[in-house]
Motif scaffolding. Structure first.
Motif, PDB file in Angstrom:
ATOM      1  N   GLY A  15       0.818  -1.214   0.000  1.00  0.00           N
ATOM      2  CA  GLY A  15       0.000   0.000   0.000  1.00  0.00           C
ATOM      3  C   GLY A  15       0.849   1.259   0.000  1.00  0.00           C
ATOM      4  O   GLY A  15       0.567   2.213  -0.731  1.00  0.00           O
ATOM      5  N   LEU A  16       1.910   1.252   0.800  1.00  0.00           N
ATOM      6  CA  LEU A  16       2.786   2.426   0.836  1.00  0.00           C
ATOM      7  C   LEU A  16       3.560   2.606  -0.472  1.00  0.00           C
ATOM      8  O   LEU A  16       3.759   3.739  -0.929  1.00  0.00           O
ATOM      9  CB  LEU A  16       3.756   2.331   2.008  1.00  0.00           C
ATOM     10  CG  LEU A  16       3.154   2.531   3.393  1.00  0.00           C
ATOM     11  CD1 LEU A  16       4.241   2.477   4.446  1.00  0.00           C
ATOM     12  CD2 LEU A  16       2.398   3.842   3.477  1.00  0.00           C
ATOM     13  N   LEU A  19       1.109   3.941  -3.030  1.00  0.00           N
ATOM     14  CA  LEU A  19       0.834   5.351  -2.731  1.00  0.00           C
ATOM     15  C   LEU A  19       1.995   6.233  -3.163  1.00  0.00           C
ATOM     16  O   LEU A  19       1.795   7.308  -3.736  1.00  0.00           O
ATOM     17  CB  LEU A  19       0.549   5.525  -1.239  1.00  0.00           C
ATOM     18  CG  LEU A  19       0.082   6.897  -0.791  1.00  0.00           C
ATOM     19  CD1 LEU A  19      -1.281   7.213  -1.381  1.00  0.00           C
ATOM     20  CD2 LEU A  19       0.023   6.955   0.717  1.00  0.00           C
ATOM     21  N   GLY A  20       3.211   5.774  -2.927  1.00  0.00           N
ATOM     22  CA  GLY A  20       4.379   6.542  -3.351  1.00  0.00           C
ATOM     23  C   GLY A  20       4.471   6.657  -4.863  1.00  0.00           C
ATOM     24  O   GLY A  20       4.753   7.734  -5.400  1.00  0.00           O
ATOM     25  N   MET A  22       2.002   6.468  -6.942  1.00  0.00           N
ATOM     26  CA  MET A  22       0.912   7.340  -7.399  1.00  0.00           C
ATOM     27  C   MET A  22       1.279   8.802  -7.194  1.00  0.00           C
ATOM     28  O   MET A  22       0.978   9.650  -8.044  1.00  0.00           O
ATOM     29  CB  MET A  22      -0.390   7.004  -6.666  1.00  0.00           C
ATOM     30  CG  MET A  22      -1.018   5.711  -7.095  1.00  0.00           C
ATOM     31  SD  MET A  22      -1.387   5.627  -8.855  1.00  0.00           S
ATOM     32  CE  MET A  22      -2.532   6.958  -9.044  1.00  0.00           C
ATOM     33  N   HIS A  23       1.947   9.114  -6.094  1.00  0.00           N
ATOM     34  CA  HIS A  23       2.359  10.505  -5.869  1.00  0.00           C
ATOM     35  C   HIS A  23       3.422  10.934  -6.884  1.00  0.00           C
ATOM     36  O   HIS A  23       3.436  12.096  -7.308  1.00  0.00           O
ATOM     37  CB  HIS A  23       2.852  10.690  -4.444  1.00  0.00           C
ATOM     38  CG  HIS A  23       1.729  10.858  -3.474  1.00  0.00           C
ATOM     39  ND1 HIS A  23       1.901  11.292  -2.193  1.00  0.00           N
ATOM     40  CD2 HIS A  23       0.399  10.655  -3.601  1.00  0.00           C
ATOM     41  CE1 HIS A  23       0.741  11.345  -1.582  1.00  0.00           C
ATOM     42  NE2 HIS A  23      -0.183  10.960  -2.422  1.00  0.00           N
ATOM     43  N   TYR A  54      -5.213   4.970  -6.364  1.00  0.00           N
ATOM     44  CA  TYR A  54      -4.901   5.854  -5.249  1.00  0.00           C
ATOM     45  C   TYR A  54      -5.652   5.417  -3.991  1.00  0.00           C
ATOM     46  O   TYR A  54      -5.068   5.274  -2.917  1.00  0.00           O
ATOM     47  CB  TYR A  54      -5.237   7.297  -5.612  1.00  0.00           C
ATOM     48  CG  TYR A  54      -4.740   8.302  -4.613  1.00  0.00           C
ATOM     49  CD1 TYR A  54      -3.396   8.658  -4.570  1.00  0.00           C
ATOM     50  CD2 TYR A  54      -5.596   8.904  -3.711  1.00  0.00           C
ATOM     51  CE1 TYR A  54      -2.925   9.572  -3.649  1.00  0.00           C
ATOM     52  CE2 TYR A  54      -5.142   9.816  -2.791  1.00  0.00           C
ATOM     53  CZ  TYR A  54      -3.806  10.151  -2.765  1.00  0.00           C
ATOM     54  OH  TYR A  54      -3.344  11.049  -1.842  1.00  0.00           O
ATOM     55  N   PHE A  55      -6.963   5.208  -4.132  1.00  0.00           N
ATOM     56  CA  PHE A  55      -7.743   4.804  -2.973  1.00  0.00           C
ATOM     57  C   PHE A  55      -7.474   3.352  -2.583  1.00  0.00           C
ATOM     58  O   PHE A  55      -7.558   2.997  -1.412  1.00  0.00           O
ATOM     59  CB  PHE A  55      -9.232   5.056  -3.215  1.00  0.00           C
ATOM     60  CG  PHE A  55      -9.561   6.520  -3.225  1.00  0.00           C
ATOM     61  CD1 PHE A  55      -9.413   7.284  -2.088  1.00  0.00           C
ATOM     62  CD2 PHE A  55      -9.985   7.141  -4.380  1.00  0.00           C
ATOM     63  CE1 PHE A  55      -9.691   8.639  -2.086  1.00  0.00           C
ATOM     64  CE2 PHE A  55     -10.262   8.489  -4.397  1.00  0.00           C
ATOM     65  CZ  PHE A  55     -10.120   9.243  -3.248  1.00  0.00           C
ATOM     66  N   SER A  57      -4.519   2.012  -2.682  1.00  0.00           N
ATOM     67  CA  SER A  57      -3.285   2.064  -1.896  1.00  0.00           C
ATOM     68  C   SER A  57      -3.573   2.469  -0.454  1.00  0.00           C
ATOM     69  O   SER A  57      -2.962   1.933   0.476  1.00  0.00           O
ATOM     70  CB  SER A  57      -2.299   3.039  -2.534  1.00  0.00           C
ATOM     71  OG  SER A  57      -2.766   4.370  -2.443  1.00  0.00           O
ATOM     72  N   ILE A  58      -4.510   3.372  -0.262  1.00  0.00           N
ATOM     73  CA  ILE A  58      -4.877   3.785   1.094  1.00  0.00           C
ATOM     74  C   ILE A  58      -5.543   2.628   1.838  1.00  0.00           C
ATOM     75  O   ILE A  58      -5.243   2.363   3.005  1.00  0.00           O
ATOM     76  CB  ILE A  58      -5.777   5.034   1.040  1.00  0.00           C
ATOM     77  CG1 ILE A  58      -4.988   6.214   0.494  1.00  0.00           C
ATOM     78  CG2 ILE A  58      -6.354   5.353   2.416  1.00  0.00           C
ATOM     79  CD1 ILE A  58      -5.811   7.433   0.195  1.00  0.00           C
ATOM     80  N   ALA A  61      -2.867   0.017   2.757  1.00  0.00           N
ATOM     81  CA  ALA A  61      -2.019   0.465   3.864  1.00  0.00           C
ATOM     82  C   ALA A  61      -2.759   0.381   5.199  1.00  0.00           C
ATOM     83  O   ALA A  61      -2.214  -0.111   6.199  1.00  0.00           O
ATOM     84  CB  ALA A  61      -1.524   1.886   3.612  1.00  0.00           C
TER      85      ALA A  61
END
Length: 80
Positions: A15-16, A19-20, A22-23, A54-55, A57-58, A61
């Motif tokens: 997940g992290l 997220l990374g 995606m950022h 994105y969601f 990944s949240i 996590a």
């Protein structure tokens, strides 16, 4: 090491990482947007079709963190 710890760690790490990534994708694409009428994050996510990852990944996590917390609580209860 229990299975909850392994699965929780894998979910949390994936997940992290997602997220990374995606950022990084958002930061790379956002200068190409010309208008500032709405949120740049939401506008960039809709342009690169990145809302679902994105969601996700949240969710991954938080799910992994929840499994890790459950694993720690159950291991402390076994020690008592």
């Amino acid at each position: 090491m229990g299975y909850l710890t392994v699965i929780g760690s894998l979910l949390f790490a994936s997940g992290l990482m997602l997220l990374g990534f995606m950022h990084v994708a958002i930061a790379t694409y956002s200068p190409h947007l010309g208008d500032y009428s709405e949120s740049r994050l939401l506008a960039t996510l809709s342009q690169i079709s990145g809302t679902v990852p994105y969601f996700l990944s949240i969710v991954l996590a938080f799910g992994g963190a929840a499994l890790l917390v459950i694993a720690v609580i159950t291991s402390k209860e076994k020690d008592k």
